[in-house]
Design a protein around this motif. Structure first.
Motif, PDB file in Angstrom:
ATOM      1  N   ASN A   1     -21.395 -24.242  20.731  1.00 49.03           N
ATOM      2  CA  ASN A   1     -21.986 -25.410  20.065  1.00 49.03           C
ATOM      3  C   ASN A   1     -21.047 -26.048  19.046  1.00 49.03           C
ATOM      4  O   ASN A   1     -20.300 -25.346  18.350  1.00 49.03           O
ATOM      5  N   TRP A   2     -21.129 -27.367  18.962  1.00 49.81           N
ATOM      6  CA  TRP A   2     -20.560 -28.106  17.842  1.00 49.81           C
ATOM      7  C   TRP A   2     -21.712 -28.528  16.941  1.00 49.81           C
ATOM      8  O   TRP A   2     -22.713 -29.078  17.416  1.00 49.81           O
ATOM      9  N   LEU A   3     -21.569 -28.252  15.656  1.00 45.83           N
ATOM     10  CA  LEU A   3     -22.602 -28.674  14.711  1.00 45.83           C
ATOM     11  C   LEU A   3     -22.426 -30.151  14.373  1.00 45.83           C
ATOM     12  O   LEU A   3     -21.303 -30.646  14.243  1.00 45.83           O
ATOM     13  N   HIS A   4     -23.546 -30.848  14.224  1.00 45.32           N
ATOM     14  CA  HIS A   4     -23.496 -32.243  13.782  1.00 45.32           C
ATOM     15  C   HIS A   4     -24.503 -32.456  12.657  1.00 45.32           C
ATOM     16  O   HIS A   4     -25.378 -31.628  12.403  1.00 45.32           O
ATOM     17  N   PHE A   5     -24.373 -33.611  11.983  1.00 42.51           N
ATOM     18  CA  PHE A   5     -25.205 -33.946  10.837  1.00 42.51           C
ATOM     19  C   PHE A   5     -25.878 -35.300  11.029  1.00 42.51           C
ATOM     20  O   PHE A   5     -26.110 -36.024  10.063  1.00 42.51           O
ATOM     21  N   TYR A   6     -26.200 -35.646  12.271  1.00 47.47           N
ATOM     22  CA  TYR A   6     -26.850 -36.926  12.538  1.00 47.47           C
ATOM     23  C   TYR A   6     -28.356 -36.773  12.364  1.00 47.47           C
ATOM     24  O   TYR A   6     -29.091 -36.524  13.315  1.00 47.47           O
ATOM     25  N   GLY A   7     -28.776 -36.920  11.146  1.00 41.49           N
ATOM     26  CA  GLY A   7     -30.184 -36.791  10.796  1.00 41.49           C
ATOM     27  C   GLY A   7     -30.376 -37.266   9.374  1.00 41.49           C
ATOM     28  O   GLY A   7     -29.454 -37.782   8.735  1.00 41.49           O
ATOM     29  N   HIS A   8     -31.571 -37.101   8.855  1.00 39.82           N
ATOM     30  CA  HIS A   8     -31.842 -37.505   7.482  1.00 39.82           C
ATOM     31  C   HIS A   8     -30.999 -36.678   6.507  1.00 39.82           C
ATOM     32  O   HIS A   8     -30.829 -35.462   6.690  1.00 39.82           O
ATOM     33  N   ASP A   9     -30.504 -37.326   5.480  1.00 38.18           N
ATOM     34  CA  ASP A   9     -29.622 -36.654   4.522  1.00 38.18           C
ATOM     35  C   ASP A   9     -30.255 -35.405   3.918  1.00 38.18           C
ATOM     36  O   ASP A   9     -29.544 -34.440   3.617  1.00 38.18           O
ATOM     37  N   TYR A  10     -31.569 -35.398   3.739  1.00 39.06           N
ATOM     38  CA  TYR A  10     -32.201 -34.249   3.086  1.00 39.06           C
ATOM     39  C   TYR A  10     -32.050 -32.966   3.904  1.00 39.06           C
ATOM     40  O   TYR A  10     -32.159 -31.868   3.360  1.00 39.06           O
ATOM     41  N   THR A  11     -31.765 -33.092   5.218  1.00 33.92           N
ATOM     42  CA  THR A  11     -31.644 -31.903   6.053  1.00 33.92           C
ATOM     43  C   THR A  11     -30.325 -31.164   5.830  1.00 33.92           C
ATOM     44  O   THR A  11     -30.177 -30.029   6.273  1.00 33.92           O
ATOM     45  N   PHE A  12     -29.374 -31.819   5.160  1.00 33.31           N
ATOM     46  CA  PHE A  12     -28.103 -31.133   4.907  1.00 33.31           C
ATOM     47  C   PHE A  12     -27.599 -31.330   3.478  1.00 33.31           C
ATOM     48  O   PHE A  12     -26.445 -31.026   3.174  1.00 33.31           O
ATOM     49  N   VAL A  13     -28.461 -31.816   2.589  1.00 32.63           N
ATOM     50  CA  VAL A  13     -28.047 -32.030   1.201  1.00 32.63           C
ATOM     51  C   VAL A  13     -27.640 -30.718   0.537  1.00 32.63           C
ATOM     52  O   VAL A  13     -26.801 -30.692  -0.378  1.00 32.63           O
ATOM     53  N   SER A  14     -28.185 -29.603   1.011  1.00 29.44           N
ATOM     54  CA  SER A  14     -27.870 -28.298   0.418  1.00 29.44           C
ATOM     55  C   SER A  14     -26.401 -27.923   0.588  1.00 29.44           C
ATOM     56  O   SER A  14     -25.849 -27.180  -0.220  1.00 29.44           O
TER      57      SER A  14
END
Length: 217
Positions: A50-63
Motif C-alpha cells: 500500500n501507498w498511504l494518501h491524505f486525500y480526505g478532510h484535514d481533521y483525519t490527519f491533523v494529528s
C-alpha cells in the motif's frame, strides 16, 4: 529543568536546504508509481503493498503534525511498513487567508523532507488555489519526476474545475513533471491525449468512487 516543546516541529527539517521566497524545504526528485492506495486514517490495516494518501478532510490527519514531536517514532513505524507515502494534501481554499495557504504547503513539504530523511519513499502532493498561490505552491519541488494531485471534490462546479485546470497547466509549465498521479476523476477539458509524450497521467480512483462501484455491482 524545564522541557522545551518544539511546537513548530523545527526538528522535522533539520539539515534541509530551504528554497523560494517562503523558504520551503527542498525535496528530492522521485519517480515512484503507486498502484494500491489506502488512506492515512486506515493505516493500521495497510501493508507493504500500500501507498498511504491524505486525500480526505484535514481533521483525519491533523494529528500527524500536532503530535509529531511525541509520536514521531510510532508514525515512522507506520510509514516504514508501507510501500510509500503520497504527501499530505492540506486544504487550500480560495477564501482562506493567504498566510494559512502558505502554511498548509509548508507543512506538507516539511513532512516530506522528514520522511525522505528517514528513507521512506514519497510522492510530493501539489494543491493550488487561485493564481496568487502559483507564487509558492511549486516551491520546494524539483523538476521532473513524479508528483500527485487530487481532483476528488475539486471539480464539481465549473468555476472549481476551471481553477483546477489552470493550476494543472501551470504546474506542468513550472516543474515539468514526468508523471502525474491524479487521485480521482480526470476532469473534462483536460486533453490527456495531447499531453502524451510530454507527461504521463495516471488516474487512480478515489475511495468514494471505488465504494460506489462496488455498490453498483
Amino acid at each position: 529543568m524545564a522541557i522545551v516543546r518544539d511546537i513548530f516541529n523545527a526538528a522535522m527539517v533539520w539539515g534541509a536546504e530551504f528554497v523560494g521566497r517562503w523558504e520551503f524545504p527542498l525535496l528530492e526528485k522521485t519517480d515512484f508509481i503507486p498502484n494500491n492506495l489506502i488512506s492515512f486514517a486506515k493505516r493500521n490495516s495497510a501493508d507493504c503493498t500500500n501507498w498511504l494518501h491524505f486525500y480526505g478532510h484535514d481533521y483525519t490527519f491533523v494529528s500527524l503534525w500536532n503530535d509529531w514531536q511525541v509520536k514521531q517514532g510510532q508514525y515512522l513505524k507506520d510509514f516504514l511498513r508501507v510501500a510509500g507515502v503520497i504527501l499530505p494534501d492540506y486544504s487550500l481554499y480560495r477564501d482562506m487567508p493567504l498566510a494559512m495557504q502558505i502554511w498548509s504547503v509548508y507543512k506538507s513539504r516539511a513532512i516530506g523532507y522528514w520522511l525522505q530523511s528517514n528513507g521512506i519513499k514519497i510522492i510530493p502532493n501539489i494543491r493550488w488555489g487561485d493564481e496568487r498561490t502559483y507564487d509558492f505552491v511549486f516551491d520546494g519541488l524539483p523538476k521532473g519526476g513524479t508528483v500527485a494531485v487530487g481532483s476528488h471534490g475539486c471539480i464539481k462546479l465549473k468555476v472549481d474545475k476551471d481553477y483546477f485546470l489552470r493550476g494543472f497547466n501551470e504546474m506542468l509549465n513550472r516543474i515539468e513533471p514526468e508523471t502525474v498521479v491524479v487521485y480521482g476523476r480526470i476532469p473534462r477539458g483536460m486533453d490527456v491525449e495531447s499531453l502524451s509524450g510530454k507527461v504521463k497521467i495516471i488516474p487512480l480512483a478515489s475511495e468514494f468512487e471505488t465504494s460506489h462501484k462496488k455498490g453498483e455491482a
